[in-house]
Enzyme design. Sequence first.
Site, PDB file in Angstrom:
ATOM      1  N   ASP A  67       0.813  -1.216   0.000  1.00  0.00           N
ATOM      2  CA  ASP A  67       0.000   0.000   0.000  1.00  0.00           C
ATOM      3  C   ASP A  67       0.847   1.267   0.000  1.00  0.00           C
ATOM      4  OD1 ASP A  67       0.987  -0.409   2.548  1.00  0.00           O
ATOM      5  OD2 ASP A  67      -0.956  -0.578   3.518  1.00  0.00           O
ATOM      6  N   ASN A 136      -7.461  -2.535  14.343  1.00  0.00           N
ATOM      7  CA  ASN A 136      -8.858  -2.875  14.014  1.00  0.00           C
ATOM      8  C   ASN A 136      -8.944  -4.063  13.040  1.00  0.00           C
ATOM      9  OD1 ASN A 136      -7.968  -1.763  11.640  1.00  0.00           O
ATOM     10  ND2 ASN A 136      -9.442  -0.073  11.572  1.00  0.00           N
ATOM     11  N   HIS A 138      -7.153  -4.393  10.205  1.00  0.00           N
ATOM     12  CA  HIS A 138      -6.865  -4.131   8.788  1.00  0.00           C
ATOM     13  C   HIS A 138      -5.532  -4.764   8.384  1.00  0.00           C
ATOM     14  CE1 HIS A 138      -4.818  -0.164  10.017  1.00  0.00           C
ATOM     15  NE2 HIS A 138      -3.913  -0.717   9.229  1.00  0.00           N
ATOM     16  N   GLU A 143      -9.614  -1.678   5.362  1.00  0.00           N
ATOM     17  CA  GLU A 143     -10.276  -1.332   6.611  1.00  0.00           C
ATOM     18  C   GLU A 143     -11.535  -2.187   6.802  1.00  0.00           C
ATOM     19  OE1 GLU A 143      -8.823   0.391   8.703  1.00  0.00           O
ATOM     20  OE2 GLU A 143      -8.249   2.411   8.076  1.00  0.00           O
TER      21      GLU A 143
HETATM   22  C1  GLP Z   1      -0.416   0.585   8.618  1.00  0.00           C
HETATM   23  C2  GLP Z   1      -0.082  -0.291   7.411  1.00  0.00           C
HETATM   24  C3  GLP Z   1      -0.314  -1.760   7.700  1.00  0.00           C
HETATM   25  C4  GLP Z   1       0.314  -2.137   9.036  1.00  0.00           C
HETATM   26  C5  GLP Z   1      -0.334  -1.332  10.132  1.00  0.00           C
HETATM   27  C6  GLP Z   1       0.156  -1.688  11.519  1.00  0.00           C
HETATM   28  O1  GLP Z   1      -1.735   0.947   8.684  1.00  0.00           O
HETATM   29  N1  GLP Z   1      -0.844   0.071   6.263  1.00  0.00           N
HETATM   30  O2  GLP Z   1       0.244  -2.529   6.645  1.00  0.00           O
HETATM   31  O3  GLP Z   1       0.151  -3.501   9.276  1.00  0.00           O
HETATM   32  O4  GLP Z   1      -0.026   0.036   9.864  1.00  0.00           O
HETATM   33  O5  GLP Z   1       1.301  -0.977  11.855  1.00  0.00           O
HETATM   34  P1  GLP Z   1       2.276  -1.334  13.027  1.00  0.00           P
HETATM   35  O6  GLP Z   1       3.102  -2.465  12.558  1.00  0.00           O
HETATM   36  O7  GLP Z   1       3.090  -0.088  13.212  1.00  0.00           O
HETATM   37  O8  GLP Z   1       1.450  -1.659  14.212  1.00  0.00           O
END
Ligand code: GLP
Length: 247
Positions: A67, A136, A138, A143
């Site tokens: 993404d 959440n 995702h 989402e």
């Molecule tokens: C973002 C990314 C996700 C990732 C998420 C969790 O929203 N788009 O791919 O998994 O963050 O991030 P973290 O690893 O910092 O908890």
Amino acid sequence: MKIIRCKDYEDMSKKAAALFFSQIHMKPDCVLGLATGSTPVGTYKQLIEWYEAGDLDFSKVKSVNLDEYVGLDGTNDQSYRYFMNENLFNHVNIDKANTNVPNGKAGNMDEEALRYEALIESLGGIDMQLLGIGNNGHIGFNEPSDAFDKITHEVKLTDSTIQANARFFESIDDVPKTAISMGIGTIMKAKKIVLIANGPKKADIIYETCFGPITPHVPASALQMHPDATIIVDEEAYATILAKRGE
Ligand code: GLP
């Protein structure tokens, strides 16, 4: 779905990196699906260490990232392209021309989404996809919603994701409100999936992901239907599973 329980963040990172190490050794020109966020940083560090020790060769590896924020280009230090360069690509012998991140500055996001889907197809699909998970549920930027998004698409980020990701920006107002992300269908087509999670904040959503109903309200729950998905979690992220089992 296989669950690997690890001692801590370092252990989780090593075990995830080991799966990618094997993937690259088995197929040196493999297509890796890569992820951003704080969780994969340790996995990338371990891969860099093995590269520096002469044990890993990225020269034929290709990559596609999940993404990107809409509106940020690769020179913006909050863009996911910048993150990937800083945390992995600049430190190994991958050819940058073989690394792909959706273009957050494309004029037309629908066209960019189709281009990205076609690109993944043309590479022969993803051999191994790395995933983190949002609080959440995702994955990528898929989402919670009423239906699973199938292919790469533009997404409106939820308030909870904007708040969670604000820690990386100077102020919450700087967090982009939209992103472009592979869809759940794109992710599910990967031959192997490795999801990593650590810390107490992820415990409830990891339980839902692995043992809750399969629902687009917990996008990661779709992984229950994947034939080769491995969930690697530390003790803290495993806590709700333990508690619900009365262990
Ligand atoms: C973002 C990314 C996700 C990732 C998420 C969790 O929203 N788009 O791919 O998994 O963050 O991030 P973290 O690893 O910092 O908890």
